[in-house]
Design an enzyme around this catalytic site. Structure first.
Site, PDB file in Angstrom:
ATOM      1  N   SER A   1       0.901  -1.406  -0.245  1.00  0.00           N
ATOM      2  CA  SER A   1       0.054   0.258  -0.028  1.00  0.00           C
ATOM      3  C   SER A   1       1.363   1.510  -0.099  1.00  0.00           C
ATOM      4  O   SER A   1       1.986   0.691  -0.052  1.00  0.00           O
ATOM      5  CB  SER A   1      -0.600   0.389   1.167  1.00  0.00           C
ATOM      6  OG  SER A   1      -0.982   1.410   1.403  1.00  0.00           O
TER       7      SER A   1
ATOM      8  N   TYR B   1      -1.323  -0.415  10.522  1.00  0.00           N
ATOM      9  CA  TYR B   1      -1.746  -0.645   9.690  1.00  0.00           C
ATOM     10  C   TYR B   1      -0.492  -0.370   8.651  1.00  0.00           C
ATOM     11  O   TYR B   1      -0.094  -1.548   7.628  1.00  0.00           O
ATOM     12  CB  TYR B   1      -3.104  -0.405   8.300  1.00  0.00           C
ATOM     13  CG  TYR B   1      -3.490   0.003   7.176  1.00  0.00           C
ATOM     14  CD1 TYR B   1      -4.095  -1.624   6.657  1.00  0.00           C
ATOM     15  CD2 TYR B   1      -2.922   0.774   5.791  1.00  0.00           C
ATOM     16  CE1 TYR B   1      -4.184  -1.344   5.683  1.00  0.00           C
ATOM     17  CE2 TYR B   1      -2.739   0.034   4.857  1.00  0.00           C
ATOM     18  CZ  TYR B   1      -3.784  -0.642   4.065  1.00  0.00           C
ATOM     19  OH  TYR B   1      -4.147  -0.870   2.687  1.00  0.00           O
TER      20      TYR B   1
END
Length: 294
Positions: free
Chosen positions: A137, A150
Site C-alpha cells: 500500500s 496498518y
C-alpha cells in the site's frame, strides 16, 4: 491474450472474495491461467466460481487452510506460476487508543499470514521459478496519523519482501511489491466503518486529543476511496506483473500512490509532516482549525 503456456499454469490469489482479489482472479482466468482463488466463506466461493477460477476456502491465519492449499498445488501437475498475497484488513486508530488485540490481529492478517502462505508455497515456486507478488500500500511508504498499525504491518511486509527477494531471486523466483493508492473496494469502506467504531470507544481525554484528527482522517480515507481507480484497473496492473518477462521490484497503482512514493524519496520527515497535516486540515470543519495571528 491466452497462450498455450499460460493454460498450463496455476496462480494462487488470497483474499479473492471481493475487490482487487476477485477482479484479479477473473482477469487472470481470462488470460488463460487456472486461478486458485482464496475465499473465507462458501457463499463467496459460489460467487466467484467460473471457468478458470477455482475457489478454495482459505483463511491465511489458519494453518490447516494454508496446508490444504499447499497440498492442492502439490497434487496438481501444472506448475505454480505466481502467489499473489492480497488478503488484508484495515484497522485505523491513534497509537494510544487502539487496543492491543487489534494491533496483534492487524499484524496476524497483514503480515504473518502472508509469511505463512509464502513459506508453504515456496517449494512449488522454486520448482517452477515462479513469482511472489505482495500487495502492500502507499501505507507501506508513509504512515499517516491513525495508520500506525496498518502502516506498521505494510512497512514490515515491504521489508520482508526485500529480504525474500534477495534470498530467492538468485534461485529464479521473482519477488514483487505492488503499492495501490485509492482503490474503490469494500476493504476501504470497511476500514472507515471500523475506524469510526473504534473512535467511539476512546476515553473522553483521548477524544479531546485525537477526535478531530480521527474524523478528518476517516473523511480523507473515504474521499480517497471514492476518487480511486476501480478494482478492474488494479487487476490489469497485477496481470501485467504476473505476465511480465522481467518484472520490476515495485509497481504503484493509481496516480496518488506514484506521487506519494516519489515524495517520500525527496522530502524530509518534517516537510512531509507539514504536507500531510495540511492535507488533513482540509477535511476538518472550520471551527476545528486553530486560528493563527499575524
Amino acid at each position: 491474450m491466452t497462450t498455450s503456456s499460460e493454460t498450463k499454469k496455476l496462480v494462487a490469489v488470497t483474499g479473492a472474495s471481493t475487490g482487487i482479489g476477485a477482479a484479479t482472479a477473473r482477469e487472470l482466468a481470462h488470460r488463460g491461467f487456472h486461478v486458485l482463488a482464496g475465499v473465507r466463506r462458501d457463499r463467496d466461493a459460489d460467487t466467484i466460481r467460473a471457468a478458470g477460477v477455482e475457489p478454495v476456502i482459505l483463511d491465511i491465519t489458519e494453518p490447516e487452510h494454508v496446508e490444504a492449499l499447499a497440498e492442492r498445488i502439490t497434487a496438481d501437475p501444472r506448475p505454480l506460476h505466481a502467489l499473489i498475497n492480497n488478503a488484508g484488513i484495515q484497522v485505523n486508530g491513534p497509537v494510544e487508543s487502539l487496543p492491543m488485540d487489534r494491533w496483534r490481529w492487524v499484524f496476524e492478517v497483514n503480515l504473518f499470514g502472508h509469511v505463512a502462505i509464502t513459506q508453504a508455497l515456496l517449494p512449488a515456486l522454486l520448482a517452477s521459478k515462479g513469482r511472489v507478488i505482495n500487495i502492500s500500500s502507499i501505507g507501506g511508504k508513509v504512515a499517516m496519523a491513525t495508520y500506525g498499525a496498518y502502516a506498521g504491518a505494510k512497512f514490515a511486509l515491504e521489508a520482508v519482501s526485500d529480504s525474500l527477494r534477495r534470498e530467492v531471486e538468485p534461485l529464479g523466483v521473482h519477488v514483487i511489491v505492488v503499492e495501490p493508492g485509492g482503490v474503490r473496494t469494500e476493504i476501504a469502506n470497511r476500514g472507515v466503518a471500523t475506524a469510526n467504531d473504534l473512535a467511539a470507544g476512546m476515553t473522553a481525554e483521548q477524544e479531546g486529543r485525537y477526535g478531530d484528527m480521527v474524523r478528518a482522517t476517516n473523511a480523507l480515507m473515504a474521499t480517497g476511496t471514492e476518487a480511486g481507480v476501480s478494482a478492474e484497473v488494479a487487476a490489469r496492473v497485477l496481470a501485467k506483473v504476473v505476465t511480465a518477462r522481467k518484472p520490476r521490484t515495485r509497481y504503484a497503482i493509481g496516480k496518488p500512490a506514484a506521487v506519494i512514493t516519489r515524495l517520500t524519496r525527496v522530502l524530509s520527515d518534517r516537510t512531509l509532516d507539514r504536507v500531510l497535516a495540511a492535507n488533513l486540515r482540509r477535511q476538518q470543519p472550520a471551527a476545528a482549525v486553530p486560528a493563527h495571528s499575524g
